[in-house]
Write an enzyme that holds these catalytic residues in place. Structure first.
Site, short mmCIF file in Angstrom:
data_model
loop_
_atom_site.label_atom_id
_atom_site.label_comp_id
_atom_site.label_asym_id
_atom_site.label_seq_id
_atom_site.Cartn_x
_atom_site.Cartn_y
_atom_site.Cartn_z
N SER A 134 74.37 27.64 -9.54
CA SER A 134 74.52 26.32 -8.89
C SER A 134 73.22 25.53 -8.79
O SER A 134 73.25 24.34 -8.49
CB SER A 134 75.13 26.49 -7.50
OG SER A 134 74.16 26.99 -6.60
N THR A 184 79.84 30.20 -11.17
CA THR A 184 80.05 29.74 -9.79
C THR A 184 81.44 29.12 -9.66
O THR A 184 82.07 28.77 -10.66
CB THR A 184 79.04 28.62 -9.44
OG1 THR A 184 79.19 27.56 -10.39
CG2 THR A 184 77.62 29.13 -9.46
N ASP A 202 94.60 20.33 3.81
CA ASP A 202 94.25 20.13 2.40
C ASP A 202 95.19 19.07 1.83
O ASP A 202 96.23 19.39 1.25
CB ASP A 202 94.35 21.44 1.61
CG ASP A 202 93.70 21.35 0.25
OD1 ASP A 202 93.84 20.30 -0.39
OD2 ASP A 202 93.06 22.33 -0.20
N ARG A 256 79.47 23.41 0.94
CA ARG A 256 78.28 22.69 0.48
C ARG A 256 77.67 22.00 1.68
O ARG A 256 78.37 21.42 2.53
CB ARG A 256 78.64 21.65 -0.60
CG ARG A 256 78.93 22.24 -1.98
CD ARG A 256 77.69 22.83 -2.65
NE ARG A 256 77.95 23.39 -3.97
CZ ARG A 256 78.23 24.68 -4.22
NH1 ARG A 256 78.30 25.56 -3.24
NH2 ARG A 256 78.43 25.09 -5.48
N ASP A 265 75.85 28.50 6.22
CA ASP A 265 75.38 29.23 5.04
C ASP A 265 74.81 28.23 4.03
O ASP A 265 74.02 28.60 3.17
CB ASP A 265 76.54 30.01 4.39
CG ASP A 265 76.12 30.70 3.10
OD1 ASP A 265 75.16 31.50 3.16
OD2 ASP A 265 76.72 30.44 2.05
N GLU A 276 69.20 21.59 0.19
CA GLU A 276 68.71 22.89 -0.28
C GLU A 276 67.77 22.68 -1.45
O GLU A 276 68.02 21.77 -2.26
CB GLU A 276 69.90 23.77 -0.72
CG GLU A 276 70.76 24.25 0.42
CD GLU A 276 71.96 25.09 -0.04
OE1 GLU A 276 71.91 25.61 -1.17
OE2 GLU A 276 72.91 25.22 0.73
N HIS A 302 72.72 30.28 1.67
CA HIS A 302 73.72 30.06 0.61
C HIS A 302 74.04 31.38 -0.10
O HIS A 302 73.93 31.48 -1.33
CB HIS A 302 73.22 29.00 -0.37
CG HIS A 302 74.30 28.43 -1.24
ND1 HIS A 302 74.23 27.16 -1.76
CD2 HIS A 302 75.47 28.94 -1.71
CE1 HIS A 302 75.29 26.92 -2.50
NE2 HIS A 302 76.07 28.00 -2.48
N GLY A 314 78.82 33.84 -0.84
CA GLY A 314 79.57 34.35 -2.00
C GLY A 314 78.88 35.51 -2.70
O GLY A 314 79.36 35.98 -3.74
N TYR A 315 77.77 35.98 -2.14
CA TYR A 315 76.97 37.00 -2.84
C TYR A 315 77.44 38.42 -2.57
O TYR A 315 76.70 39.24 -2.04
CB TYR A 315 75.51 36.87 -2.44
CG TYR A 315 74.73 35.84 -3.22
CD1 TYR A 315 75.36 34.79 -3.88
CD2 TYR A 315 73.34 35.91 -3.31
CE1 TYR A 315 74.63 33.85 -4.58
CE2 TYR A 315 72.60 34.97 -4.00
CZ TYR A 315 73.25 33.94 -4.64
OH TYR A 315 72.51 33.02 -5.33
#
Ligand SMILES: NC(=O)c1ccc[n+]([C@@H]2O[C@H](COP(=O)([O-])OP(=O)(O)OC[C@H]3O[C@@H](n4cnc5c(N)ncnc54)[C@H](O)[C@@H]3O)[C@@H](O)[C@H]2O)c1
Ligand SMILES: O=C(O)[C@H](O)[C@H](O)COP(=O)(O)O
Length: 376
Positions: free
Chosen positions: A45, A67, A147, A209, A233, A238, A255, A258-259
């Site tokens: 990203s 990503t 949504d 984000r 996060d 950034e 960030h 997702g790791y």
């Protein structure tokens, strides 16, 4: 064939070596000169793939981003040059879902205010939002979804408006892509006005984000509203989060929601499959062969009668407090944010741990949460 890949993309050698010569690069600092003779570009990203970056290259056959997010890719430009592009939708959704769930358990413990019984509102009910909902519902938490795009597309789940979600939720978790235009744009979705509409004692989590929340407005808001607790996060600007914001945030991470090891491996693997398809190559490697075995250890949970026990189990998998502590020490160092990301010890997902039950209590719901269940 020359394959240029971000140095923070695991398993590139194992998967792509048969396809060509691999060169790894710092994705944040990538230049047009470095890209000029690449046939394949594999990014994360932090690399903006745009006309400037590709200005010197006339032979690119594929661009892949390992990503979920695609806001760093000028897809229109790639299409105009007939360069196939693929990202990795859903690759790290489970990791984000588990991260947000663990963060909620940590907040519950810190403020002595159980998660059980709260209503959680999820903004953006795609892959990551659904993954959070799955954890919460396994634990018996009421979930509200907002949504409008999925709602319009005929998704059969029940949806509420954002205003209604804010009004009814004790916890709000954000899972939208960043979009700057259109009726449902998400840039500063949580601006000063919306922040001010949060009800007393709301917990707000952002794992999508940074710019979905106006971070300056958030500083101002937090100066007045200590009752609202925030987990971030992702950050506006950034890799340089606003230093004044950090003391107001309960859990800060760079960030890395997702790791998970599985999430990162899945991302690379999905690109491997896509590249093979685009260039008509054989993709005969299996993703499972990349990952280390499941934990050999099996945790026996005789009962899971309180939230503290659940948090202990979650901390066995991932202790968010460690990343938060490191963040506060290092985020102001030059390259601090990126170094934390680069050196991050990828956690495993819940599924890597087998839980067995030696007691009488029914803990089968832990399987729904994602743990590998074992009947004893
Ligand atoms: N922190 C991390 O490490 C991390 C990891 C993965 C993804 N992400 C970010 O999270 C985003 C979401 O990921 P995903 O896998 O869930 O994507 P997704 O595309 O599966 O789902 C996003 C959902 O948001 C919805 N949406 C768009 N605008 C909206 C709005 N204004 N209000 C409500 N919903 C809206 C879309 O309809 C979609 O269903 C990604 O685009 C990426 O930017 C961050
Ligand atoms: O969009 C995504 O998938 C995430 O934001 C991703 O995990 C970010 O990690 P990066 O690509 O920067 O390593």
């Amino acid at each position: 064939m020359k394959i240029l890949a971000d140095e923070n993309m695991p398993y590139v050698q194992q998967l792509f070596a048969d396809f060509g010569r691999i060169e790894t690069v710092n994705g944040r600092k990538l230049t047009a000169e470095q890209v000029q003779d690449a046939d394949v570009l594999l990014v994360r990203s932090v690399t903006r793939v745009n006309p400037e970056l590709l200005a010197l290259n006339s032979k690119l056959k594929f661009v892949g981003s390992a990503t979920i997010g695609t806001d760093h890719i000028d897809q229109e430009y790639l299409a105009s040059r007939n360069v196939p592009f693929s990202n990795a939708p859903g690759c790290n959704a489970t990791a984000v879902g588990e991260f947000a769930f663990i963060a909620m358990l940590e907040l519950a413990q810190r403020f002595n205010s159980p998660l059980k019984g709260k209503v959680v509102g999820i903004v953006g009910a795609g892959n990551t939002g659904t993954a959070v909902a799955k954890c919460l519902e396994a634990y018996g938490i009421e979930v509200l979804l907002c949504d409008p795009l999925l709602q319009q597309s005929g998704d059969r789940r029940e949806f509420v408006s954002l205003d209604s979600l804010i009004e009814k939720s004790d916890v709000i978790s954000l899972h939208v892509p960043i979009t700057k235009q259109g009726e449902h744009k998400t840039w500063y979705l949580f601006d000063e006005q919306r922040l001010n509409s949060l009800k007393q004692n709301t917990w707000l989590l952002n794992c999508c984000r940074g710019e979905v929340i106006d971070n300056r407005a958030l500083i101002k808001f937090k100066q007045q509203r200590d009752d609202v607790k925030v987990v971030l996060d992702v950050w506006e600007g950034e890799p340089n989060p606003m230093a004044e914001l950090v003391p107001y945030i309960e859990f800060c991470t760079p960030h890395i929601a997702g790791y998970s090891l599985e999430g990162k491996a899945r991302g690379t693997y999905m690109l491997y499959q896509q590249l093979a398809k685009v260039l008509n190559l054989t993709a005969d490697k299996q993703m499972d062969s990349l990952l280390p075995n499941l934990w050999s250890e099996q945790l026996s949970v005789a009962e899971m009668s309180n939230e503290r026990a659940l948090l202990q189990l979650a901390r066995f998998v991932y202790d968010l407090r460690d990343d938060d502590e490191l963040f506060r020490k290092q985020f102001l160092n030059p390259q601090g944010f990126d170094q934390m990301r680069k050196n991050h010890t990828h956690r495993r997902e819940f599924s890597a741990l087998k839980v067995g039950n030696t007691g009488q209590t029914d803990v089968n719901w832990l399987s729904n949460l994602g743990f590998s269940g074992v009947e004893l």
